[in-house]
Design a protein around this motif. Sequence first.
Motif, PDB file in Angstrom:
ATOM      1  N   GLU A 120      43.471  42.865  20.271  1.00  0.00           N
ATOM      2  CA  GLU A 120      44.271  42.070  19.337  1.00  0.00           C
ATOM      3  C   GLU A 120      45.657  42.681  19.138  1.00  0.00           C
ATOM      4  OE1 GLU A 120      42.624  40.622  15.749  1.00  0.00           O
ATOM      5  OE2 GLU A 120      40.646  40.214  16.602  1.00  0.00           O
ATOM      6  N   ALA A 121      45.707  43.998  19.086  1.00  0.00           N
ATOM      7  CA  ALA A 121      47.010  44.666  18.950  1.00  0.00           C
ATOM      8  C   ALA A 121      47.892  44.362  20.162  1.00  0.00           C
ATOM      9  CB  ALA A 121      46.812  46.176  18.791  1.00  0.00           C
ATOM     10  N   GLN A 122      47.282  44.348  21.332  1.00  0.00           N
ATOM     11  CA  GLN A 122      48.041  44.038  22.546  1.00  0.00           C
ATOM     12  C   GLN A 122      48.484  42.573  22.553  1.00  0.00           C
ATOM     13  OE1 GLN A 122      45.187  45.201  25.530  1.00  0.00           O
ATOM     14  NE2 GLN A 122      45.940  47.321  25.632  1.00  0.00           N
ATOM     15  N   MET A 123      47.591  41.677  22.120  1.00  0.00           N
ATOM     16  CA  MET A 123      47.943  40.265  22.087  1.00  0.00           C
ATOM     17  C   MET A 123      49.045  40.002  21.065  1.00  0.00           C
ATOM     18  SD  MET A 123      47.734  37.284  23.278  1.00  0.00           S
ATOM     19  CE  MET A 123      46.443  37.624  24.484  1.00  0.00           C
ATOM     20  N   LEU A 124      49.027  40.726  19.954  1.00  0.00           N
ATOM     21  CA  LEU A 124      50.089  40.566  18.960  1.00  0.00           C
ATOM     22  C   LEU A 124      51.443  40.930  19.562  1.00  0.00           C
ATOM     23  CD1 LEU A 124      50.984  39.948  16.074  1.00  0.00           C
ATOM     24  CD2 LEU A 124      50.534  42.358  15.514  1.00  0.00           C
ATOM     25  N   GLN A 125      51.471  41.961  20.391  1.00  0.00           N
ATOM     26  CA  GLN A 125      52.721  42.343  21.059  1.00  0.00           C
ATOM     27  C   GLN A 125      53.203  41.236  22.001  1.00  0.00           C
ATOM     28  OE1 GLN A 125      51.886  46.104  22.970  1.00  0.00           O
ATOM     29  NE2 GLN A 125      52.097  47.280  21.085  1.00  0.00           N
ATOM     30  N   VAL A 126      52.249  40.618  22.704  1.00  0.00           N
ATOM     31  CA  VAL A 126      52.602  39.502  23.588  1.00  0.00           C
ATOM     32  C   VAL A 126      53.187  38.347  22.770  1.00  0.00           C
ATOM     33  CG1 VAL A 126      51.682  37.741  25.151  1.00  0.00           C
ATOM     34  CG2 VAL A 126      50.884  40.106  25.327  1.00  0.00           C
ATOM     35  N   MET A 127      52.560  38.050  21.643  1.00  0.00           N
ATOM     36  CA  MET A 127      53.022  36.967  20.781  1.00  0.00           C
ATOM     37  C   MET A 127      54.421  37.247  20.252  1.00  0.00           C
ATOM     38  SD  MET A 127      49.385  36.392  18.800  1.00  0.00           S
ATOM     39  CE  MET A 127      50.025  35.321  17.517  1.00  0.00           C
ATOM     40  N   GLU A 128      54.671  38.476  19.847  1.00  0.00           N
ATOM     41  CA  GLU A 128      55.979  38.841  19.303  1.00  0.00           C
ATOM     42  C   GLU A 128      57.082  38.696  20.352  1.00  0.00           C
ATOM     43  OE1 GLU A 128      54.575  42.125  15.937  1.00  0.00           O
ATOM     44  OE2 GLU A 128      55.033  42.763  17.983  1.00  0.00           O
ATOM     45  N   LYS A 129      56.730  38.963  21.621  1.00  0.00           N
ATOM     46  CA  LYS A 129      57.727  38.873  22.690  1.00  0.00           C
ATOM     47  C   LYS A 129      57.979  37.436  23.146  1.00  0.00           C
ATOM     48  CE  LYS A 129      56.851  43.494  24.603  1.00  0.00           C
ATOM     49  NZ  LYS A 129      56.337  44.255  25.773  1.00  0.00           N
TER      50      LYS A 129
END
Length: 398
Positions: free
Chosen positions: A311-320
């Motif tokens: 989820e932390a990794q997916m949040l980074q994808v979403m932010e980008k």
Amino acid sequence: MLSGQILDAMITSCENAKTVLRQAAIDPSDRKTLNISMGATVAAELLGRTPEALSKAEARGRLPAPKTAANGRRFYTVEDLIAIREKLGIKMGKLPSERAVVIAVQNFKGGVSKSTTGKHLADYLALRGYRVLVVDCDPQASMSVMFDVNLEALVDETHTLSNFLSPRIDEADSLRKTIQKTAWPNIDICPANLGLQDTEWELTATIEEGPTAIAGAFRMLRIGLEEVRHDYDVVILDPPPAMGFLGVNTLTAADGLLIPVPARQLDYLSTIHFMQTCREAMDLVSKFDTSIDYGFIRVVCTMFQPNRTNEAQMLQVMEKTYAGQMLSTPILLSEEIKNAGLSMSSIYEINKPYGSHQTYTRCRDNLNMVFREIEKDICKQWPSRMAQVGTDRLTEAA
């Protein structure tokens, strides 16, 4: 047993269970009541003041003496906050000449916390002193249930949102007539009922009547809200999880979009489809109405678990990838929200935490941070409030 009889038996059983659950959640009253109390620190934050400033104003007689608990601590109610703002001249919301900001909390994907986010946003804004209208456009009526609307009483009621939106019914000619009071002194609601599902089909039938009828069907909610947009500061729309005529009505009525998306791959991919469909719908509606535009579009990560690596990794994808439209604070997954929902309440409506007080406070503070960002976007839509957007607090009263 025939299928119909089986369904009848299941429906009866579920209705009986619903009655028991409702009584357990709202006991002893048949109607939900607001019983919110808060300490001086929380009250001062919502007022944009400090506890010391409130205490001084009370000592000098500018404010009435506060209520005190058995332990001697000051506490305040929602009604107290409204009275204090009036006494101190704290003006929230728009000028009378300005129009309410309409926000659609929308995503097609189920289980993304759409209605829960909309409910908490409405309660937060009410605590901050804004006048809020909630419009439940989802036939499932989850938002209406959370505001304790008696859906059974709406079955034979002429003045409902479904009747107002129906192109076949003339009785409900005013959106104002569909508005009901809630337990909150500054939140009203246009409730939904199952009749909205029939309304969807009736709106679809306008396709056979030509472009003019279609254009009117797409904009019925937008036109109806014009009747009440000077009565409220914010209108929150809870759309259905689909892009039919009801979904397009909410999109065309909105000034801003809030898109809840959990940090999960499937939800992320589904939201891409949602955005593509929204774009196509806007292109279609623009042929009939070129004035439709959004003052803001925001994505909020919901039910986030920061200790989960994926989820932390997916949040980074979403932010980008969400082109700077992502809210900086995600809504954390919390048992407090889940448990509050079991009693048809939001975090802001409960006084006694289900877990530790620390967990409850962390959950509430997290929601405050999220909605403070939305509040700033709302205020930017009013010329009279734009000068205050850059500050998190109003000027402290002497």
